[in-house]
Design an enzyme around this catalytic site. Structure first.
Site, PDB file in Angstrom:
ATOM      1  CG  ASP A  10      -1.967   0.919   1.162  1.00  0.00           C
ATOM      2  OD1 ASP A  10      -2.146   1.904   0.130  1.00  0.00           O
ATOM      3  OD2 ASP A  10      -2.477   1.414   2.526  1.00  0.00           O
ATOM      4  CG  ASP A 104      -3.000   3.615  -3.055  1.00  0.00           C
ATOM      5  OD1 ASP A 104      -4.106   3.269  -3.188  1.00  0.00           O
ATOM      6  OD2 ASP A 104      -2.448   4.172  -1.922  1.00  0.00           O
ATOM      7  CD  GLU A 105      -5.496  -0.625  -1.228  1.00  0.00           C
ATOM      8  OE1 GLU A 105      -5.401  -1.540  -0.315  1.00  0.00           O
ATOM      9  OE2 GLU A 105      -6.319   0.272  -1.124  1.00  0.00           O
TER      10      GLU A 105
HETATM   11 MG   LIG Z   1      -2.415   4.030   0.048  1.00  0.00          MG
END
Ligand SMILES: [Mg+2]
Length: 400
Positions: A10, A104-105
């Site tokens: 993450d 973003d993960e």
């Molecule tokens: Mg994040």
């Protein structure tokens, strides 16, 4: 030792970190990426801003009260999408089994990569180092034998953390954590669990796996749903057999949101769907895809789900055409019960082979062509000036 080794990676304060990286003058300062205007919402505060209590999803004006010297920056989604591709490409160096959850993960299944990259803990460190050295960004990582535990772990030592939960220690790891960390436990369910005297995930695990069988049925009765108890109970004892599912060939793309309050009725649902329609249309254009169909997904307040699909006459990529499909689906699904989540997906995706710029004067554009051009122009403006630069008229705050 690791039956399955799963990383949840993450990125730390992703949008804000990208801004600080791209604009050195912002480094070390409290930066809040978010919408401007009266109803603007924080989408990503930098860690400097978080220190003042600023959080994602908070109204912008609250954030600016907490941290008056913060620098508000409008989001540049097109830019974050670019950087996201770089991030995902780094993951792809370590395993083909990458399941992105958002820009973003992602989950990475690194089972059996020992011969190439060493033990799982070392792979986790190598991923973090590659993100740092190649992209000048930071990520937090959870390593566990299940997706759920890996995801919980990655969140515990942000930013830059690496939390490892060895196989067999899932239940002990989860036990002391607040039960709000269980997937599917929203504020309402949390309140009911608290009323029963439960505070931690361990409390839920103990009720789910009783020595005598009775308490589980009791728990289901009190929470008003067997499915919910099965779901959170299994997570609480550390069971989560779901595999990491890579998107080799993407069959759908979508957008969904859990609503702040339950909603009811077709008009209300359609209003909430508008930003999702725009989001899906923007994703289609960004990936140069067209949707051959649409899917509407509803999760009711009692956690029951319903979804309906519709195939369109021809593949589309503009919000107007998607919306027409969605309106037909709204006739075929019960919208009069309390709803907690709505989702929208573009399905039956095909490559968009249309030239990027068609000749404006070659022939009079059809309504559809105009809508597609408008959509592309809107994306270009949002890319330059931020996502709030263009707002659909009917999505503006209604006067009360
Ligand atoms: Mg994040």
């Amino acid at each position: 030792m690791w039956p399955r080794a799963i990383l949840h990676v993450d990125m730390d304060a992703f949008y804000a970190s990208v801004e600080q990286r791209d604009r050195p003058e912002l480094r070390g300062l409290p930066v809040i990426v978010g919408g401007s205007g009266r109803r603007g919402v924080v989408s990503s505060p930098s860690y400097e801003a978080r220190r003042f209590g600023v959080k994602s999803a908070m109204p912008m004006w609250t954030a600016m009260k907490l941290c008056p010297h913060a620098i508000a920056v409008p989001p540049r989604m097109a830019r974050y999408l670019e950087v996201s591709r770089d991030v995902m490409a780094i993951f792809g160096r370590f395993t083909p089994l990458v399941e992105p959850l958002s820009l973003d993960e992602a989950f990475l299944d690194i089972t059996g990569t020992e011969a190439l990259f060493g033990p799982p803990v070392s792979v986790a460190q190598q991923v973090q180092r590659a993100i740092r050295s190649d992209l000048s960004l930071s990520a937090s990582v959870g390593l566990a034998a299940t997706k759920y535990v890996a995801k919980v772990a990655s969140d515990l030592q942000k930013p830059g953390g690496l939390v490892v939960v060895p196989p067999g220690e899932e239940r002990a790891f989860l036990a002391p954590l607040a039960l709000e960390r269980l997937w599917g436990v929203g504020p309402k369910t949390a309140a009911r669990l608290h009323a029963l005297g439960f505070v931690t995930i361990g409390d839920v695990a103990a009720a789910y796996e009783p020595r005598a069988g009775a308490p589980r049925a009791d728990l289901a009765h009190k929470l008003g749903g067997d499915a919910l108890v099965e779901h959170i109970g299994a997570l609480a004892v550390g069971e989560d057999p779901r595999p990491v599912e890579p998107e080799h060939t993407r069959k759908s793309l979508g957008s969904e949101r859990t609503l702040e309050r339950d909603i009811q009725g077709r008009a209300r649902v359609q209003h909430e769907l508008l930003p999702l329609v725009d989001d899906v249309a923007a994703q289609l254009r960004a990936e140069r895809l067209r949707a051959g169909g649409v899917r509407l997904k509803i999760k009711y307040a009692d956690f029951k789900r319903a979804s309906r699909e519709l195939h369109l006459e021809e593949p589309v990529l503009d919000a107007q055409s998607l919306l027409r499909g969605i309106e037909q689906l709204c006739d075929r699904i019960d919208l009069d019960r309390p709803i907690r989540l709505i989702g929208l997906a573009a399905i039956a995706l095909v490559e968009d082979t249309a030239p990027l710029q068609s000749n404006l004067f070659a022939q009079a554009p059809t309504g559809r062509e105009r809508a597609e051009r408008l959509g592309r122009a809107v994306d270009a403006i949002k890319g330059k000036f931020g996502a709030d630069a263009v707002v659909r008229a009917s999505a503006k705050p209604r006067e009360r």
